[in-house]
Motif scaffolding. Structure first.
Motif, PDB file in Angstrom:
ATOM      1  N   LEU A 108      44.307  47.969  43.634  1.00 15.20           N
ATOM      2  CA  LEU A 108      44.352  49.385  42.981  1.00 15.20           C
ATOM      3  C   LEU A 108      45.441  48.670  41.240  1.00 15.20           C
ATOM      4  CD1 LEU A 108      43.258  49.815  45.604  1.00 15.20           C
ATOM      5  CD2 LEU A 108      45.196  51.026  46.110  1.00 15.20           C
ATOM      6  N   VAL A 109      45.184  49.382  40.172  1.00 10.12           N
ATOM      7  CA  VAL A 109      45.911  48.966  39.636  1.00 10.12           C
ATOM      8  C   VAL A 109      46.999  49.878  39.502  1.00 10.12           C
ATOM      9  CG1 VAL A 109      45.903  48.357  37.354  1.00 10.12           C
ATOM     10  CG2 VAL A 109      43.923  47.845  38.768  1.00 10.12           C
ATOM     11  N   ARG A 110      48.539  50.028  39.630  1.00  7.84           N
ATOM     12  CA  ARG A 110      49.527  50.968  39.546  1.00  7.84           C
ATOM     13  C   ARG A 110      50.476  50.633  37.847  1.00  7.84           C
ATOM     14  NH1 ARG A 110      50.276  51.686  45.694  1.00  7.84           N
ATOM     15  NH2 ARG A 110      51.400  53.580  45.405  1.00  7.84           N
ATOM     16  N   ASP A 111      50.549  49.762  37.354  1.00  6.63           N
ATOM     17  CA  ASP A 111      51.762  49.345  36.077  1.00  6.63           C
ATOM     18  C   ASP A 111      51.078  50.724  35.269  1.00  6.63           C
ATOM     19  OD1 ASP A 111      52.747  48.286  34.639  1.00  6.63           O
ATOM     20  OD2 ASP A 111      52.003  46.814  34.179  1.00  6.63           O
ATOM     21  N   PRO A 112      51.211  51.281  34.565  1.00  2.00           N
ATOM     22  CA  PRO A 112      50.873  51.927  33.974  1.00  2.00           C
ATOM     23  C   PRO A 112      50.534  51.080  32.654  1.00  2.00           C
ATOM     24  CG  PRO A 112      53.180  53.109  34.064  1.00  2.00           C
ATOM     25  CD  PRO A 112      52.775  51.386  35.407  1.00  2.00           C
ATOM     26  N   GLU A 113      51.592  49.528  32.079  1.00  3.05           N
ATOM     27  CA  GLU A 113      50.600  49.024  31.031  1.00  3.05           C
ATOM     28  C   GLU A 113      49.499  48.806  30.822  1.00  3.05           C
ATOM     29  OE1 GLU A 113      52.724  48.997  28.141  1.00  3.05           O
ATOM     30  OE2 GLU A 113      53.937  50.685  28.888  1.00  3.05           O
ATOM     31  N   GLN A 114      49.132  47.970  32.478  1.00  9.09           N
ATOM     32  CA  GLN A 114      47.607  47.740  32.946  1.00  9.09           C
ATOM     33  C   GLN A 114      47.045  48.038  32.399  1.00  9.09           C
ATOM     34  OE1 GLN A 114      47.415  44.324  33.685  1.00  9.09           O
ATOM     35  NE2 GLN A 114      48.851  43.336  33.686  1.00  9.09           N
ATOM     36  N   ARG A 115      47.310  49.893  33.079  1.00 11.39           N
ATOM     37  CA  ARG A 115      46.303  50.531  32.834  1.00 11.39           C
ATOM     38  C   ARG A 115      45.748  50.486  31.093  1.00 11.39           C
ATOM     39  NH1 ARG A 115      46.885  54.913  37.799  1.00 11.39           N
ATOM     40  NH2 ARG A 115      45.284  56.152  36.050  1.00 11.39           N
ATOM     41  N   LYS A 116      46.670  51.118  30.345  1.00 14.02           N
ATOM     42  CA  LYS A 116      46.216  50.859  28.986  1.00 14.02           C
ATOM     43  C   LYS A 116      45.636  50.159  28.806  1.00 14.02           C
ATOM     44  CE  LYS A 116      51.024  53.604  27.859  1.00 14.02           C
ATOM     45  NZ  LYS A 116      52.262  53.204  27.668  1.00 14.02           N
ATOM     46  N   LYS A 117      45.816  48.951  29.253  1.00 20.26           N
ATOM     47  CA  LYS A 117      44.943  47.406  28.366  1.00 20.26           C
ATOM     48  C   LYS A 117      43.669  47.768  29.603  1.00 20.26           C
ATOM     49  CE  LYS A 117      49.167  44.239  28.494  1.00 20.26           C
ATOM     50  NZ  LYS A 117      49.842  43.379  28.832  1.00 20.26           N
ATOM     51  N   ILE A 118      43.346  48.345  30.354  1.00 21.83           N
ATOM     52  CA  ILE A 118      42.245  48.931  31.304  1.00 21.83           C
ATOM     53  C   ILE A 118      41.694  49.645  29.564  1.00 21.83           C
ATOM     54  CG2 ILE A 118      40.472  49.164  33.180  1.00 21.83           C
ATOM     55  CD1 ILE A 118      42.899  47.592  34.275  1.00 21.83           C
ATOM     56  N   ARG A 119      41.961  50.564  29.765  1.00 24.47           N
ATOM     57  CA  ARG A 119      41.558  52.140  29.038  1.00 24.47           C
ATOM     58  C   ARG A 119      41.312  51.744  28.161  1.00 24.47           C
ATOM     59  NH1 ARG A 119      44.291  57.511  27.823  1.00 24.47           N
ATOM     60  NH2 ARG A 119      43.481  58.542  26.096  1.00 24.47           N
ATOM     61  N   ALA A 120      42.378  50.418  27.237  1.00 23.21           N
ATOM     62  CA  ALA A 120      41.265  49.650  25.220  1.00 23.21           C
ATOM     63  C   ALA A 120      40.643  49.251  25.656  1.00 23.21           C
ATOM     64  CB  ALA A 120      42.573  48.865  25.235  1.00 23.21           C
TER      65      ALA A 120
ATOM     66  N   SER B   3      45.058  37.561  35.583  1.00 20.49           N
ATOM     67  CA  SER B   3      46.638  37.214  34.890  1.00 20.49           C
ATOM     68  C   SER B   3      47.838  38.010  36.055  1.00 20.49           C
ATOM     69  CB  SER B   3      46.750  38.098  34.140  1.00 20.49           C
ATOM     70  OG  SER B   3      46.782  39.448  33.407  1.00 20.49           O
ATOM     71  N   ALA B   4      46.972  39.638  36.689  1.00 22.91           N
ATOM     72  CA  ALA B   4      48.013  40.086  37.353  1.00 22.91           C
ATOM     73  C   ALA B   4      47.903  38.933  38.404  1.00 22.91           C
ATOM     74  CB  ALA B   4      47.560  41.784  37.120  1.00 22.91           C
ATOM     75  N   ARG B   5      47.128  38.412  38.921  1.00 25.04           N
ATOM     76  CA  ARG B   5      47.236  37.781  40.251  1.00 25.04           C
ATOM     77  C   ARG B   5      48.268  36.925  40.232  1.00 25.04           C
ATOM     78  NH1 ARG B   5      44.379  37.922  45.359  1.00 25.04           N
ATOM     79  NH2 ARG B   5      43.315  35.822  44.875  1.00 25.04           N
ATOM     80  N   ARG B   6      48.184  36.630  38.690  1.00 28.66           N
ATOM     81  CA  ARG B   6      49.557  35.331  38.825  1.00 28.66           C
ATOM     82  C   ARG B   6      50.817  36.644  38.785  1.00 28.66           C
ATOM     83  NH1 ARG B   6      45.050  32.832  35.431  1.00 28.66           N
ATOM     84  NH2 ARG B   6      45.772  33.952  34.260  1.00 28.66           N
ATOM     85  N   SER B   7      50.635  37.388  38.315  1.00 27.52           N
ATOM     86  CA  SER B   7      52.154  37.412  38.075  1.00 27.52           C
ATOM     87  C   SER B   7      52.644  38.449  39.600  1.00 27.52           C
ATOM     88  CB  SER B   7      52.176  38.663  37.020  1.00 27.52           C
ATOM     89  OG  SER B   7      53.372  39.417  36.693  1.00 27.52           O
ATOM     90  N   TRP B   8      53.255  37.985  40.100  1.00 30.15           N
ATOM     91  CA  TRP B   8      53.943  38.272  41.692  1.00 30.15           C
ATOM     92  C   TRP B   8      53.859  39.230  40.846  1.00 30.15           C
ATOM     93  CZ3 TRP B   8      59.516  39.964  41.896  1.00 30.15           C
ATOM     94  CH2 TRP B   8      60.169  39.331  40.954  1.00 30.15           C
TER      95      TRP B   8
END
Ligand SMILES: Cc1cc2nc3c(=O)[nH]c(=O)nc-3n(C[C@H](O)[C@H](O)[C@H](O)COP(=O)(O)O)c2cc1C
Length: 176
Positions: free
Chosen positions: A50-62, A163-168
């Motif tokens: 579940l990707v809930r960080d808006p910044e991550q979601r912007k990157k995935i959208r790109a 990278s998200a998994r590495r970043s707690w």
């Protein structure tokens, strides 16, 4: 809602209310229903991210030809599979059965997957397909629309996930 109504009313929706927030209880209900999806040998090899960080979601959208669903839908669930679930403490999948059943099933399961990379991958695809459909119908029943998607760069999205998994502190939650 009747299952037949959920099946008939579901459509792949492109536009979402970006301001809407699902409650945690709704998300828990949705994911617990998705995890009712069957898996071969009960290995439960799907992994829901579940990707809930808006910044991550912007990157995935790109990385997804700028498709608006990636940022605007109330929830973004990336379905992944653990190709090695079958060999990770497999007794846990069968611990509620009699010993005689475990003694029969567990060696057979190992024999089924060991050394067969194609089968391991196929199993991941099968499990994720069934889980995805269960997820979408459960969402429909809860009054939410959905959109299955593979229109993104898999390697790039996978790299975000790693990278998200590495970043707690990153707001990515995994269900398994
Ligand atoms: C595996 C898969 C990948 C898809 N990828 C996308 C996508 O990247 N973007 C999108 O808008 N729709 C995507 N769709 C939705 C399909 O275009 C849609 O399901 C199909 O046109 C039938 O429409 P319906 O689901 O409303 O009946 C995808 C559907 C599936 C099953």
């Amino acid at each position: 809602m009747e299952v037949s109504n959920a099946i008939e009313s579901r459509r792949a929706i492109k536009e979402y209310d970006a301001e809407h927030r699902m409650t945690e209880a709704e998300i828990e209900k949705l994911m617990s229903q998705a995890m009712r999806a069957p898996t071969a040998w009960n290995i439960q090899n799907w992994r829901f991210v579940l990707v809930r960080d808006p910044e991550q979601r912007k990157k995935i959208r790109a990385a997804a030809w700028d498709q608006a669903q990636l940022t605007d839908a109330s929830l973004l669930v990336v379905l992944t599979a653990d190709l090695k679930a079958w060999e990770k403490d497999p007794v846990r999948y069968w611990r509620n059965t009699p010993q005689s059943v475990q003694d029969c099933i567990l060696p057979a399961m190992a024999q089924f997957y060991r050394g067969n990379e194609q089968m391991q991958r196929d199993e991941g695809m099968r499990s994720c397909g069934m889980a995805a459909m269960t997820l979408m119908l459960a969402a429909q029943d809860m009054g939410y629309q959905s959109c299955p998607m593979d229109g993104f760069d898999f390697d790039e999205v996978g790299a975000h996930y790693q990278s998200a998994r590495r970043s707690w502190h990153c707001d990515v939650r995994c269900y398994w």
